[in-house]
Design an enzyme around this catalytic site. Structure first.
Site, PDB file in Angstrom:
ATOM      1  N   VAL A   9       0.870  -1.169   0.000  1.00 41.83           N
ATOM      2  CA  VAL A   9       0.000   0.000   0.000  1.00 41.83           C
ATOM      3  C   VAL A   9       0.909   1.222   0.000  1.00 41.83           C
ATOM      4  O   VAL A   9       2.041   1.158   0.458  1.00 41.83           O
ATOM      5  CB  VAL A   9      -0.979   0.027   1.199  1.00 41.83           C
ATOM      6  CG1 VAL A   9      -2.042  -1.044   1.066  1.00 41.83           C
ATOM      7  CG2 VAL A   9      -0.256  -0.107   2.522  1.00 41.83           C
ATOM      8  N   SER A  10       0.404   2.326  -0.525  1.00 44.35           N
ATOM      9  CA  SER A  10       1.250   3.501  -0.724  1.00 44.35           C
ATOM     10  C   SER A  10       1.555   4.283   0.537  1.00 44.35           C
ATOM     11  O   SER A  10       2.550   4.979   0.605  1.00 44.35           O
ATOM     12  CB  SER A  10       0.604   4.445  -1.741  1.00 44.35           C
ATOM     13  OG  SER A  10       0.519   3.798  -2.986  1.00 44.35           O
TER      14      SER A  10
END
Length: 191
Positions: A9-10
Site C-alpha cells: 500500500v502507498s
C-alpha cells in the site's frame, strides 16, 4: 514450490486487509507486506521477496500496480523472476501468468504494461490539469507546511535557540524538530 504473496500500500493510512483477504483465500505459504509508494525504488520487502525466490516458486499479487512502477520496472521484475525459474501471477490481471510458457504471454505482458503506464500518465495529466484550474480559481494552496508559523514545537525550538542555553542538537532532540528545518526558520526570521 511455494506460494509467495506480495502486498503493498502507498501509505500508512491505507489498509492492506483487502489484499490479505484475497491472497489468503488461495492459500499463501508466506506473505511480504510493505507500506511505501510504488514510485520509489526503495521497496525493501519486494527485494526480500525476490531474494527469497526459489526454483518453482510463484509470487502472487492482487494487482499489477502493487508490484510494478512502470513498464520498464515490470520487464526487469519479470526477467529477475524468470531468471530464478519462478513465476508471477496477478489475481486482477488474470492474463499475467508466467508459469505458462507461450509466445502470447510475452505479447500480453507488453501490451498490458503499456496500458498500465498509460493509465498512470493519464491520471497524472488529469491531476495536473485539476491543480492548474484550482490555482486559477484561487482554491489550490499547495501542500501545507509541516512547521507553520503557529507550530508549537518549532516556536519552542526557536525560543530555546535564542536563549543560547543548549546546542542545536539538544534543542532538536527535545522539540522533535529537524536541524535543517530549525535553521531554515531562523534564516527566515533574520530576513
Amino acid at each position: 514450490m511455494r506460494k509467495i504473496g506480495y502486498i503493498r500500500v502507498s501509505s500508512t493510512s491505507q489498509n492492506p486487509s483487502r489484499q490479505f483477504q484475497q491472497l489468503n483465500e488461495i492459500g499463501m505459504d508466506i506473505i511480504y507486506e510493505e507500506k511505501v509508494s510504488g514510485a520509489t525504488k526503495e521497496r525493501e520487502q519486494l527485494q526480500e521477496t525476490l531474494e527469497d525466490l526459489q526454483d518453482g516458486d510463484t509470487i502472487y499479487v492482487t494487482d499489477l500496480t502493487q508490484i510494478s512502477r512502470s513498464t520498464q520496472d515490470l520487464f526487469e521484475l519479470i526477467d529477475g523472476i524468470r531468471g530464478k525459474k519462478a513465476s508471477l501471477k496477478s489475481l486482477k490481471d488474470t492474463w499475467l501468468d508466467l508459469s505458462e510458457n507461450n509466445p502470447y504471454s510475452q505479447f500480453l505482458i507488453t501490451v498490458m504494461a503499456g496500458v498500465n503506464q498509460l493509465e498512470r500518465d493519464l491520471i497524472r495529466m488529469h491531476q495536473l490539469e485539476g491543480i492548474e484550474l484550482a490555482k486559477k480559481e484561487g482554491k489550490f494552496k499547495g501542500r501545507l507546511k509541516k512547521y507553520h508559523k503557529n507550530h508549537a514545537g518549532m516556536n519552542y525550538a526557536v525560543k530555546l535557540y535564542k536563549e543560547r542555553g543548549m546546542t542545536v542538537n539538544q534543542i532538536c532532540e527535545i522539540t522533535n524538530v529537524s536541524i535543517s528545518s530549525l535553521y531554515r526558520r531562523l534564516s527566515e526570521e533574520n530576513k
